[in-house]
Every structure is written in C-alpha cells, then in structure tokens.
Design a protein around this motif. Structure first.
Motif, mmCIF file in Angstrom:
data_model
loop_
_atom_site.group_PDB
_atom_site.id
_atom_site.type_symbol
_atom_site.label_atom_id
_atom_site.label_comp_id
_atom_site.label_asym_id
_atom_site.label_seq_id
_atom_site.Cartn_x
_atom_site.Cartn_y
_atom_site.Cartn_z
ATOM 1 N N PRO A 1 0.877 -1.210 0.226
ATOM 2 C CA PRO A 1 0.006 -0.051 -0.262
ATOM 3 C C PRO A 1 0.902 1.253 0.000
ATOM 4 O O PRO A 1 2.071 1.285 0.405
ATOM 5 N N GLY A 2 0.321 2.261 -0.409
ATOM 6 C CA GLY A 2 0.848 3.642 -0.263
ATOM 7 C C GLY A 2 1.670 4.219 -1.474
ATOM 8 O O GLY A 2 1.684 3.329 -2.598
ATOM 9 N N ASN A 3 2.247 5.247 -1.569
ATOM 10 C CA ASN A 3 3.111 5.719 -2.569
ATOM 11 C C ASN A 3 4.387 5.134 -2.447
ATOM 12 O O ASN A 3 4.656 4.210 -1.737
ATOM 13 N N GLY A 4 5.263 5.533 -3.419
ATOM 14 C CA GLY A 4 6.845 5.102 -3.408
ATOM 15 C C GLY A 4 7.607 5.196 -2.216
ATOM 16 O O GLY A 4 8.282 4.300 -1.774
ATOM 17 N N TRP A 5 7.386 6.274 -1.401
ATOM 18 C CA TRP A 5 8.129 6.426 -0.298
ATOM 19 C C TRP A 5 7.660 5.400 0.904
ATOM 20 O O TRP A 5 8.352 4.800 1.661
ATOM 21 N N VAL A 6 6.160 5.215 0.864
ATOM 22 C CA VAL A 6 5.735 4.223 2.026
ATOM 23 C C VAL A 6 6.095 2.815 1.562
ATOM 24 O O VAL A 6 6.267 2.160 2.502
ATOM 25 N N LYS A 7 5.962 2.584 0.222
ATOM 26 C CA LYS A 7 6.383 1.213 -0.192
ATOM 27 C C LYS A 7 7.748 0.806 -0.039
ATOM 28 O O LYS A 7 8.184 -0.168 0.533
ATOM 29 N N ALA A 8 8.956 1.822 0.107
ATOM 30 C CA ALA A 8 10.265 1.608 0.136
ATOM 31 C C ALA A 8 10.249 1.389 1.855
ATOM 32 O O ALA A 8 11.160 0.766 2.304
ATOM 33 N N VAL B 1 11.475 -2.414 6.177
ATOM 34 C CA VAL B 1 11.083 -3.099 7.587
ATOM 35 C C VAL B 1 10.849 -4.453 7.280
ATOM 36 O O VAL B 1 11.018 -5.235 7.914
ATOM 37 N N LEU B 2 10.081 -4.999 5.897
ATOM 38 C CA LEU B 2 10.347 -6.402 5.889
ATOM 39 C C LEU B 2 11.555 -6.938 5.435
ATOM 40 O O LEU B 2 11.659 -8.212 6.116
ATOM 41 N N ILE B 3 12.396 -6.310 5.008
ATOM 42 C CA ILE B 3 13.817 -6.995 4.888
ATOM 43 C C ILE B 3 14.366 -7.197 6.118
ATOM 44 O O ILE B 3 14.974 -8.079 6.475
ATOM 45 N N ILE B 4 14.220 -6.029 6.973
ATOM 46 C CA ILE B 4 14.675 -6.236 8.385
ATOM 47 C C ILE B 4 14.434 -7.228 9.110
ATOM 48 O O ILE B 4 14.753 -7.925 9.818
#
Length: 69
Positions: free
Chosen positions: A26-33, A38-41
């Motif tokens: 969800p969200g725009n590019g910054w939110v997705k990034a 967070v998912l990678i961590i």
C-alpha cells in the motif's frame, strides 16, 4: 518456448516476484520503500534469531578432517 538472445523471461506478460510484491504494497513510493525496508529487516532478524541457529547443528561445518601427509 525457449528464450532467445535479448528476450527476458517475462516478455509474455509474466512479471517478476519483486514487481508483484511492489505492486501489492500500500501507499506511494516512499511508503512502499519504508515497508520494504521493514520487511527486509524482519526477514533478516528471523533468519539470524531462529532459522540459522536451528540449522547450524545440521550443517557439517565443524566436521573438518585434515590428514598428515
């Protein structure tokens, strides 16, 4: 169908796993990034805290044999 030179595997409408994940966040590019970071961590934390310690005794890294020649 074999892939020729210059063709990519997703030329027939299929896309890669990471683009599928990116589209469904969800969200725009910054939110997705930020969510991706967070998912990678979280995945790295789970691997180091639970998966690697569980798998370490199953791996033959400590079974070293050196013969005198």
């Amino acid at each position: 169908m074999a892939y020729g030179v210059g063709q990519v595997p997703w030329h027939d409408g299929r896309d890669g796993m990471y683009s599928w994940i990116w589209r469904h966040l969800p969200g725009n590019g910054w939110v997705k990034a930020l969510i991706s970071l967070v998912l990678i961590i979280a995945v790295v934390y789970i691997l180091f805290q639970y998966v690697f310690p569980w798998a370490e005794p199953l791996l033959p890294f400590n079974d070293v044999t050196v013969d005198n020649q």
